[in-house]
Design an enzyme around this catalytic site. Sequence first.
Site, PDB file in Angstrom:
ATOM      1  N   GLY A 125       0.798  -1.212   0.000  1.00 34.11           N
ATOM      2  CA  GLY A 125       0.000   0.000   0.000  1.00 34.11           C
ATOM      3  C   GLY A 125       0.834   1.266   0.000  1.00 34.11           C
ATOM      4  CB  VAL A 129      10.040  -4.339  -2.325  1.00 30.63           C
ATOM      5  CG1 VAL A 129      11.438  -4.865  -2.028  1.00 30.63           C
ATOM      6  CG2 VAL A 129       9.485  -3.593  -1.117  1.00 30.63           C
ATOM      7  CE  LYS A 144       8.939   1.000   2.488  1.00 31.66           C
ATOM      8  NZ  LYS A 144       8.864   0.975   3.966  1.00 31.66           N
ATOM      9  CG  ASP A 242       2.365  -2.388   9.345  1.00 33.09           C
ATOM     10  OD1 ASP A 242       1.291  -2.983   9.571  1.00 33.09           O
ATOM     11  OD2 ASP A 242       2.769  -2.118   8.199  1.00 33.09           O
TER      12      ASP A 242
END
Length: 684
Positions: A125, A129, A144, A242
């Site tokens: 989201g 990568v 990234k 996360d």
Amino acid sequence: MTTDQTNRDARTQFDPLERVLDEIVARRGGGEYVPDGEVVARYPELMPRLGERLAVLHDIARARAAARRHDPVAGGPLPALSADQLDVPIDLSAPRGAPATDAAASDAGPRFPGYGVVREVAVGGQATVFEAVQLSTGRRVAIKVIHGGPWLDSRQRARLRREVRIMARLAHPNVVGVIDSGRGADGSFYLAMPYVDGLPLDEHLAGWENRGPAGVDEVLRVFCRLADAVDEAHFRDVVHRDLKPSNVRVDRRGEPYVLDFGLARNAAGDDARQITSARPGQIMGSLPWMSPEQAAGVQAAVGPPSDVYSLGVMLYQVLAGRFPYDVDGPIDVVLQNIRKAEPMPPSRALAASGPGELVLPGLDAVVLRALAKDPSARYPSAAHFGADLINLRAGRPVLARLPRCRRRWRPLAGSMICLVALAIGAVVMSALRWGGPPYRVEELPRFTNSLGMRFVQIPAGQFRMGSAAGESGERNESPHLAKVERAVYFGVTEVTQSQFAALGGRISELETDRGPELPARFVTHEEAVEFCERLSRAERRRYRLPTEVEWEYACRAGTSGPIAGSGKLDDMGWWTGNARGRIQPVGGKWPNHWGLYDMHGNVREWCSDYFRPYPPDVPADPQSLAISTRRVARGGDIVAFERDCRSAYRNSVKPDLPENAIGFRVVLEVETPGGDADPPSAGR
């Protein structure tokens, strides 16, 4: 044929690099997409020259693209272009979202200075990568790329800068760090990290139940490593926020790595409040792994226990093959389930799906404590969670049972039972709540090095060395006053097998028990010294074995009895009475008052000293002189009797003898003008 062409043909014939470059130019000229990473992977023997020449090809392509913008027929002579103008890719001159019109630009694919892209790995989201190759070294990296191209707003850029700072600060072998950051050819913002060749956590552990007890042990081993990595972040005041299976990647050796600190919160410092603080009610994290406080949007309550909760969800998901509660349906229903729904014990979920007999005693208590809705009822840190996972692996009672008993007594609040409990004292109540020792462990400065080895600063001071009153007195343990002149950072545990092997240490073929958390043993004194030297060179700090005086001073930790801490050997170390002859993972017992583990048992530990009588004024006898070439090993071990596990007991050992019960721990010595042991970025 011209002379230049003849010379080029000669170079191509004898120089393989020229042949490769001619091939690449021809293929790209024909419209084929040939990424630099593919070229480097195919011809690693030509690095680094190949990387330098590929970079030149890109410079030429950019110059040609810039020149095409100025048609000499329509616009007159070509203007001189600066280096900055040459670096501006052609697609930036087109309207946003328009397709590239230049063949060189469209064929190049995603490009980043100094890197060759191999392939796209994942799209999330927030970012995409890519697997790539660092052209100067041939190293495989993950790049990234943040979504939004060159048009990120100031808040997004600040968040990226914070992520880079956080990753650069976390020195742990199971945390993916940062190599580089910058902007790609199209202006996109990126950061480069070491590439982990492996699988997401859930894919790596899929089918664990088919392996029986070995599968259970593998699950717990992986989560032990994860808990330690997350605890390192917490030690640096970083909350991940996360954690989920896709943000953990397990390599081919079975080592897990924590990724993606894009939503991490720095719990200390002004930038954490200015950049990462969410508005009241805003949800930060990923369903369904977020904690109840995250689901409620109470960002001020998000801390280390929030990450512990996410680890608990991941462990439950792996073990039970399902989430702790229903996560299908409208988002508001899922958020309500996270905040309110009590999970079924994982043993019941396993029994319903088949392999219920694989559940270890205490597993339900550990998982359910991690999943407590109230943050104060969870494990206070990932280290506590990891310690109970170690207890599960070793077949020891888990500490998580105590809070469950305490919750059953809540309806009796205000009764005589609670009054009696309060009278016991705050220290004992803290031990009952968290499963820690029933005494205070001092808050001393800490430091974690690049291998994940933890250190505590031991202050300078003096103490009564040797046998205290009431101990069996031997001449070589005669009590005398000793002094530690300066503070040092002392290893919290013995050096583990994984740490020893990480710097080239050889795990002995005599070792029958192998595991990353087990102490390295069968280590000679010379091998222990060599490890310290290699570590010193790698980190440009001075690591060494402790002196005998430092070892006993650290072991006693301000106490005077034969056994530090609780005074009971079963609480403080592994010996013949409780180890059953098996080596145990480090850190499984209570720490002493300075936070050091296993000094009274598990393995004896090398010191730097030769074995000598002490105190110095005791004359040496012929027997002492005969063993003067031997070194000192301190502490108890798994085959020692209680009398050999005392703070003052000394062992004389041949330095070249690899014994099954001898390992070592190290100290970090740092010279500063003020005389304090305070290494750079030493932590809190």
